[in-house]
Write an enzyme that holds these catalytic residues in place. Structure first.
Site, short mmCIF file in Angstrom:
data_model
loop_
_atom_site.label_atom_id
_atom_site.label_comp_id
_atom_site.label_asym_id
_atom_site.label_seq_id
_atom_site.Cartn_x
_atom_site.Cartn_y
_atom_site.Cartn_z
N GLY B 90 6.74 5.05 -11.59
CA GLY B 90 6.91 6.61 -10.86
C GLY B 90 5.56 7.43 -11.22
O GLY B 90 4.55 6.80 -11.01
N SER B 122 3.96 -0.50 -13.85
CA SER B 122 3.46 0.56 -13.17
C SER B 122 3.12 1.60 -14.22
O SER B 122 2.41 1.53 -15.34
CB SER B 122 4.19 0.97 -12.09
OG SER B 122 3.29 1.77 -11.39
N GLU B 194 -1.07 -6.28 -8.40
CA GLU B 194 0.45 -6.40 -8.24
C GLU B 194 0.83 -7.91 -8.15
O GLU B 194 0.16 -8.72 -7.73
CB GLU B 194 0.95 -5.94 -6.83
CG GLU B 194 0.56 -4.22 -6.68
CD GLU B 194 1.18 -3.52 -5.53
OE1 GLU B 194 1.40 -4.50 -4.46
OE2 GLU B 194 1.13 -2.55 -5.29
#
Lengths: 235, 235
Positions: B90, B122, B194
């Site tokens: 987030g 993240s 990623e």
């Protein structure tokens, strides 16, 4: 009366630095002999000297001269004496940290409110908003506050970028980031695409350039505004 | 001994939340009955409750249960009692602000150093580095510091993205941003793509997943490292 040009970017794809803004720069600063360049944002880590030389070369093409704020013994005095300002792009955190370190925000705001011509590109545009909380930059240094000049009654997101429907990347889109901003902050955000700028003349804030801008308000659907739209009531 | 999984992203394109990490989650937390979920980063402004439900649904598929830290009267006590941590992605500024507000960083660091299993994705990975200064997120709130856990002796850039040679956009590339970081900070940065994650077991920090990672050190050319490379000496 206020007299600002707040551009999303300094440079358009395939063009030279400030090229698309040169006619505007020429008229915006036509009566100015002491234009102060604020190179604090140091794009790519470039030195104040090299960045000022780059800006100087571009302004020369418009028949104008700039001086870097780092050349003065008192940056504060330099702000007070300038009859024009150009704050270049780069890293907004660094720019804001340096402005606070030299206690320049109140003097800069006072001069701008008195009508000294101001040009910002990218980070230099970002700081004209209420806060730097809608910058795209990496937080490489820790400024003492995120509050900025508040010359316009909203925040600006320069280099505004539409979501790429073909992207497989899972990082947040710009629109998602601004929605996250609105979970914690009330002020509107103007997503200013590259090639657009805001013209501030007295109380009037007008979208200029060929492109629409995207307006984000807390709790509302985002929407587009056409060039020449007045954004005075956006607050 | 330290036992962490630090993933670049929670979700791969076309997959469900945490899908690619489920086998890893199952083994990483196999002995854990009190997994604490830290939902502070609130992606897209989602509530702590909804975010915890999302994480809970994914963990359920691995036969595991999570509790959101917001469910406890004392978040501090919750950290001390947990036998596993998952910090979701987030907004890193929001996550770090909340961790400071609840004074959780020292307790979290102590538990991790004692060997409590940790999973970050993240933003949750970002905070395992020395500072959050290489986050990609928008500074929507002002945390009291950018310093983070320092579990690994370098910084992490999650969602690392290679420059797009076809792009006409003039915003800074990720590599330029990290170069700007190195104008002001000495520590190396791991650009984690990623699908990649760092496995930290005791003193060993290993790159996992199918992709190479990009390593940035101040004053040096960036370079790629292969999966299974140990990054212990990167500091």
């Amino acid at each position: 009366m206020k007299n600002l040009v707040l551009a999303s970017t300094s440079t358009l794809h395939g063009q030279e630095y400030l090229e698309y803004l040169l006619p505007l720069i020429k008229s915006h600063f036509r009566d100015c002999s002491k234009i102060l360049f604020i190179p604090y944002a140091r794009p790519g880590g470039i030195s104040h000297e090299d960045y000022t030389a780059t800006a100087g070369k571009a302004f020369e093409k418009a028949g104008l001269q700039v001086h870097g704020i780092h050349e003065f013994d008192s940056p504060h005095e330099a702000v007070k004496q300038a009859d024009g300002f150009f704050t270049g792009g780069g890293n907004t955190f660094l720019l804001v940290q340096q402005l606070y370190r030299n206690d320049l925000l109140p003097a800069l705001k006072e001069a701008i409110n008195k009508g000294v011509a101001y040009l910002g590109t990218s980070a230099g545009t970002n700081i004209a908003g209420l806060s730097m909380k809608t910058t795209n930059d990496m937080p490489i240094v820790y400024p003492p506050s995120f509050n900025t000049l508040g010359i316009v009654p909203f925040n600006i997101n320069p280099h505004y970028l539409d979501p790429d429907p073909a992207s497989t990347h899972k990082g947040e889109t710009r629109e998602t980031r601004i929605r996250e901003f609105h979970s914690h902050n009330p002020q509107p955000v103007v997503g200013l695409r590259e090639g657009s700028w805001l013209e501030v003349k007295g109380k009037n804030i007008k979208l200029k350039g060929d492109l629409t801008a995207r307006i984000f308000e807390a709790g509302k659907e985002a929407f587009e505004v056409e060039p020449e739209t007045l954004l005075n009531d956006l607050n």
